[in-house]
Motif scaffolding. Sequence first.
Motif, mmCIF file in Angstrom:
data_model
loop_
_atom_site.group_PDB
_atom_site.id
_atom_site.type_symbol
_atom_site.label_atom_id
_atom_site.label_comp_id
_atom_site.label_asym_id
_atom_site.label_seq_id
_atom_site.Cartn_x
_atom_site.Cartn_y
_atom_site.Cartn_z
ATOM 1 N N LEU A 108 -61.612 26.339 30.095
ATOM 2 C CA LEU A 108 -61.632 27.798 29.947
ATOM 3 C C LEU A 108 -60.515 28.423 30.770
ATOM 4 N N VAL A 121 -78.180 12.537 36.190
ATOM 5 C CA VAL A 121 -78.197 13.749 35.361
ATOM 6 C C VAL A 121 -77.320 14.830 35.982
ATOM 7 N N THR A 169 -73.878 16.523 34.585
ATOM 8 C CA THR A 169 -73.782 17.971 34.383
ATOM 9 C C THR A 169 -72.589 18.543 35.142
ATOM 10 N N LEU A 217 -84.526 20.956 33.194
ATOM 11 C CA LEU A 217 -85.009 19.641 33.614
ATOM 12 C C LEU A 217 -85.229 19.598 35.125
ATOM 13 N N ARG A 229 -65.418 21.877 31.630
ATOM 14 C CA ARG A 229 -65.547 23.103 30.859
ATOM 15 C C ARG A 229 -64.773 24.228 31.537
ATOM 16 N N HIS A 244 -69.405 17.800 33.343
ATOM 17 C CA HIS A 244 -69.265 18.693 32.203
ATOM 18 C C HIS A 244 -68.829 20.086 32.641
ATOM 19 N N LEU A 245 -69.463 20.587 33.729
ATOM 20 C CA LEU A 245 -69.148 21.946 34.197
ATOM 21 C C LEU A 245 -67.694 22.049 34.655
ATOM 22 N N GLU A 253 -70.166 32.215 33.496
ATOM 23 C CA GLU A 253 -70.741 31.687 32.254
ATOM 24 C C GLU A 253 -70.772 30.166 32.364
ATOM 25 N N MET A 254 -71.955 29.575 32.276
ATOM 26 C CA MET A 254 -72.056 28.151 32.605
ATOM 27 C C MET A 254 -72.305 27.244 31.400
ATOM 28 N N GLY A 255 -72.681 27.789 30.257
ATOM 29 C CA GLY A 255 -72.823 26.942 29.072
ATOM 30 C C GLY A 255 -74.197 26.338 28.903
ATOM 31 N N VAL A 311 -75.206 23.084 28.407
ATOM 32 C CA VAL A 311 -75.566 21.848 29.105
ATOM 33 C C VAL A 311 -76.212 22.182 30.439
ATOM 34 N N TRP A 312 -75.616 23.184 31.086
ATOM 35 C CA TRP A 312 -76.134 23.564 32.390
ATOM 36 C C TRP A 312 -77.532 24.156 32.283
ATOM 37 N N PHE A 348 -79.870 21.359 31.980
ATOM 38 C CA PHE A 348 -80.034 20.705 33.281
ATOM 39 C C PHE A 348 -80.994 21.502 34.154
ATOM 40 N N PHE A 399 -82.041 11.521 38.820
ATOM 41 C CA PHE A 399 -81.604 12.907 39.019
ATOM 42 C C PHE A 399 -80.147 12.984 39.435
#
Lengths: 321, 96
Positions: free
Chosen positions: B89, B74, B78, A196, B85, B81-82, A185-187, A189-190, A193, B71
């Motif tokens: 979890l 960005v 990302t 894009l 996250r 964040h991953l 499960e990546m969420g 935001v991903w 991305f 790029f």
Amino acid sequence: MTDPLVIFDLLLALAIVALAVAALSVRDLYAMIVVFVIFGLLSALAWVRLSAPDVALAEAAIGTGVTGALLLKTLHHLRFASGQRSVSMTPTIPVPTGVMLANAAFCGLITLGLAVAFLGAPSAGPGFDTLVAESMPASGVDHPVTGVLLNFRAYDTLMEVVVLLAAVVAVWQIERGLSDAPAPEMGEVWQGFARLALPAIVVVGTYLLWVGAEAPGGAFQGGAVLAAVGLLLLLTRAYVPQPHHRGIARGAFVLGTGVFALVALLVAGGGRVAFEYPLDHAKTLILLIEGMVTISIAVTLAALFHGREPVALRMEDRHDT
Amino acid sequence: MLELFAATLITLGTVFFIAGTVGLLRFPDIYCRLHALTKADGLGLALVALGVALLAATPGAALRIALIWFFIAVSSATCGHLIARHARLAEGGRHD
């Protein structure tokens, strides 16, 4: 006077060897993959320093990007299968001694062959630079590497495409159906991305293929970048492979090899040697072959990442849909 | 003059990369490390890209450098964040 870049080169060479040793000696599989990816990136940098940007692009895209993704996917599968978060190097079922000895023997033979090739090569000779430069007008393209790969030594390149085809055929024979391991499960935001990045990757991959005629780039680099589109689609679950898509996938797998071989046979049929393209159409033929091979490479690598043939299972056997 | 300015920018960018690396090595937990890495690398990369773009021969090359910067920025945001996250979890913490 010493070039200051020599120090950089020495550090780079040392770092690559150290990373290779680390990748082989570290016991945790995840750490091993991370070290391997860094090893690949530094190798790509080394190829740049050796003035081989084509090899650097291929190493970065295929050797590091796609291979890293394949290894991580395998680790995800192993973690699920073993039920452990960290998977150790030590296999649960001991490897037979015969297999280990055979592997050691093959590795030794390859090392020996490389050593013989290296020692047997004429040192500090002119190489084939002049020969290639003289023949470039006959190749139909402006970039020497593309000229060699798709024209002078096209047979080798055809065999490389066949190797990829053989790999995906083998994988589809071994693994079928749906993966037991749940998709990560990546969420959100991903997902954003991916939305894009997807169109950008398509443009970059096509650009790499197109620019291959006059600058570093080409089918393998472009195909690997385009395969990333497949990886993103599979990971975001925007595309879930269906059993009835197998026909299209099989067609895409053999497209490159088929067109490549067909062109060679047609050229040979016109009273020439195979791969001796008529000069007027050389660029068109090379672009046609490269385009088809790119599609095959992209689809094949994405299929290898998915790692199994999508077949229809009975409803009660389905684990996830 | 332009070269000097570009070299200054690239050097400044490298300083940010070094700071990010020191942060990655010295900070205690994954979130602090990510903070050091993503912030420092973001700015460091922007400065290096700007410096290299100033030295680029053609506007096309400068445009490509700008695209590469965009790029990478960005994707590194990302990635940060991953990782954060995933760490949260894995801790069994709250779901955001």
